[in-house]
Design an enzyme around this catalytic site. Structure first.
Site, PDB file in Angstrom:
ATOM      1  N   ASP A 219       3.058 -18.295 -12.265  1.00 20.49           N
ATOM      2  CA  ASP A 219       2.015 -18.344 -11.127  1.00 20.49           C
ATOM      3  C   ASP A 219       0.711 -19.354 -11.413  1.00 20.49           C
ATOM      4  O   ASP A 219       0.698 -19.284 -12.973  1.00 20.49           O
ATOM      5  CB  ASP A 219       1.606 -16.898 -10.957  1.00 20.49           C
ATOM      6  CG  ASP A 219       0.926 -16.762  -9.859  1.00 20.49           C
ATOM      7  OD1 ASP A 219       1.289 -16.445  -8.560  1.00 20.49           O
ATOM      8  OD2 ASP A 219      -0.402 -16.829  -9.625  1.00 20.49           O
TER       9      ASP A 219
ATOM     10  N   ASP B 107       1.843 -24.409 -11.241  1.00 21.89           N
ATOM     11  CA  ASP B 107       1.369 -25.026 -10.306  1.00 21.89           C
ATOM     12  C   ASP B 107       2.811 -25.367  -9.373  1.00 21.89           C
ATOM     13  O   ASP B 107       3.279 -26.453 -10.124  1.00 21.89           O
ATOM     14  CB  ASP B 107       0.568 -26.042 -10.318  1.00 21.89           C
ATOM     15  CG  ASP B 107       0.112 -26.539  -8.847  1.00 21.89           C
ATOM     16  OD1 ASP B 107       0.970 -26.308  -7.980  1.00 21.89           O
ATOM     17  OD2 ASP B 107      -1.084 -27.362  -9.061  1.00 21.89           O
TER      18      ASP B 107
ATOM     19  N   TYR C 297       0.689 -23.516   7.656  1.00 20.75           N
ATOM     20  CA  TYR C 297       1.322 -22.284   7.271  1.00 20.75           C
ATOM     21  C   TYR C 297       2.740 -22.182   7.969  1.00 20.75           C
ATOM     22  O   TYR C 297       3.671 -22.008   7.593  1.00 20.75           O
ATOM     23  CB  TYR C 297       0.646 -21.088   7.251  1.00 20.75           C
ATOM     24  CG  TYR C 297       1.464 -20.034   6.611  1.00 20.75           C
ATOM     25  CD1 TYR C 297       1.475 -19.808   5.435  1.00 20.75           C
ATOM     26  CD2 TYR C 297       1.830 -18.984   7.689  1.00 20.75           C
ATOM     27  CE1 TYR C 297       1.822 -18.252   4.823  1.00 20.75           C
ATOM     28  CE2 TYR C 297       2.410 -17.958   7.084  1.00 20.75           C
ATOM     29  CZ  TYR C 297       2.378 -17.603   5.564  1.00 20.75           C
ATOM     30  OH  TYR C 297       3.044 -16.455   5.205  1.00 20.75           O
TER      31      TYR C 297
ATOM     32  N   LYS D  51       6.435 -22.778   6.704  1.00 19.33           N
ATOM     33  CA  LYS D  51       7.539 -21.917   6.529  1.00 19.33           C
ATOM     34  C   LYS D  51       8.830 -22.043   7.327  1.00 19.33           C
ATOM     35  O   LYS D  51      10.057 -21.635   7.205  1.00 19.33           O
ATOM     36  CB  LYS D  51       6.749 -20.528   6.936  1.00 19.33           C
ATOM     37  CG  LYS D  51       5.708 -19.754   5.928  1.00 19.33           C
ATOM     38  CD  LYS D  51       6.545 -19.536   4.526  1.00 19.33           C
ATOM     39  CE  LYS D  51       5.398 -19.130   3.585  1.00 19.33           C
ATOM     40  NZ  LYS D  51       5.880 -18.742   2.291  1.00 19.33           N
TER      41      LYS D  51
ATOM     42  N   THR E 231      -0.138  -5.629   0.895  1.00 16.38           N
ATOM     43  CA  THR E 231      -0.368  -5.822  -0.696  1.00 16.38           C
ATOM     44  C   THR E 231      -1.681  -5.581  -0.979  1.00 16.38           C
ATOM     45  O   THR E 231      -2.567  -5.382   0.176  1.00 16.38           O
ATOM     46  CB  THR E 231      -0.093  -7.202  -1.051  1.00 16.38           C
ATOM     47  OG1 THR E 231      -1.048  -7.978  -0.369  1.00 16.38           O
ATOM     48  CG2 THR E 231       1.363  -7.719  -0.556  1.00 16.38           C
TER      49      THR E 231
END
Length: 255
Positions: free
Chosen positions: A36, A62, A160, A164, A195
């Site tokens: 991560d 990355d 985004y 996706k 989350t």
């Protein structure tokens, strides 16, 4: 969950959903390698697996950097000698770029390109380096993360949503091209999942609006996604490939 014992699973990305998945995989006896951009987040995901009975190692990643992706895969091979699965959950969540991800007329092209680099090219890179090892291990599973934003028709977040949607095409390419060599690939498409980061950043009013449109009596938990991902990575999901599984409490319903 059965069919996870001693499997080696590479995580590209950490955070709430990743940690919930790691808990389930660890409980099944899996080994995980987590990368991560925030090392502490990767370490927390590994710790979740360890606390439930598994093991793992964390590193900085990355996902848009090809050499860092290669290093992640190399780490898995050096540490455990094989790769049985890949879980792509990384996403471009840089606050400034998320704010700039607006619509086709106004979006900052830097934010557009960075979102493509992380959300789509990054998934291609992890698959590129993991697939030969998965084949060598006798086959295994790739699980990519999409979003119900693809199906909702959002008026903003064009980068985004577009990336996706691209993840689905990438998943089905992998499934079709490498299926006979034992590689299966699927996409998990979450709805609103609470989350810690989501709860901290999303206004309560927005969460309540989504819940009002959801047939289920609550919004999602990270474990809802984690259970699905773990199933697809396990031997129990061996005859599922090329699919998009919406895990969203019924917010969107589609064939």
């Amino acid at each position: 969950m059965e069919g996870l014992k001693d499997k080696v699973i590479v995580f590209a990305g950490a955070g709430g959903i990743a940690s919930a998945t790691a808990t389930i995989l660890g409980g099944g006896g899996a080994k995980i390698v987590v990368g991560d951009v925030v090392l502490a987040s990767a370490e927390r995901t590994v710790q979740a697996a360890v606390e439930s009975g598994g093991e793992g190692v964390a590193t900085t990643l990355d996902i848009s950097d090809e050499q860092q992706v290669k290093a992640l895969i190399d780490l898995a091979i050096e540490r455990y000698g094989r790769i049985d699965g890949l879980f792509n959950v990384a996403a471009n969540i840089d606050p400034e770029q998320v704010e700039q991800d607006t619509n086709v007329v106004e979006i900052d092209l830097g934010a557009w390109q960075r979102t493509i680099d992380v959300n789509l090219t990054g998934y291609l890179l992890t698959a590129r380096y993991a697939i030969p090892h998965i084949i060598k291990a006798g086959g295994g599973s790739i699980v990519n993360t999409s979003s119900e934003a693809v199906y909702a028709g959002m008026a903003d977040k064009v980068a985004y949503s577009a990336t996706k949607a691209g993840v689905t095409a990438l998943t089905r390419h992998i499934s079709r091209k490498y299926g006979k060599e034992g590689v299966r690939a699927n996409t998990v498409s979450p709805g609103l999942v609470l989350t810690p980061q989501t709860e901290a950043n999303l206004p309560a009013e927005f969460r309540e609006t989504i819940l009002a449109m959801t047939p289920a009596p609550r919004n999602g938990k990270p474990s809802d996604i984690g259970n699905t991902v773990a199933f697809l990575l396990s031997d129990a999901g061996v005859w599922i490939t090329g699919q998009v599984l919406s895990v969203n409490g019924g917010t969107t319903m589609r064939a």
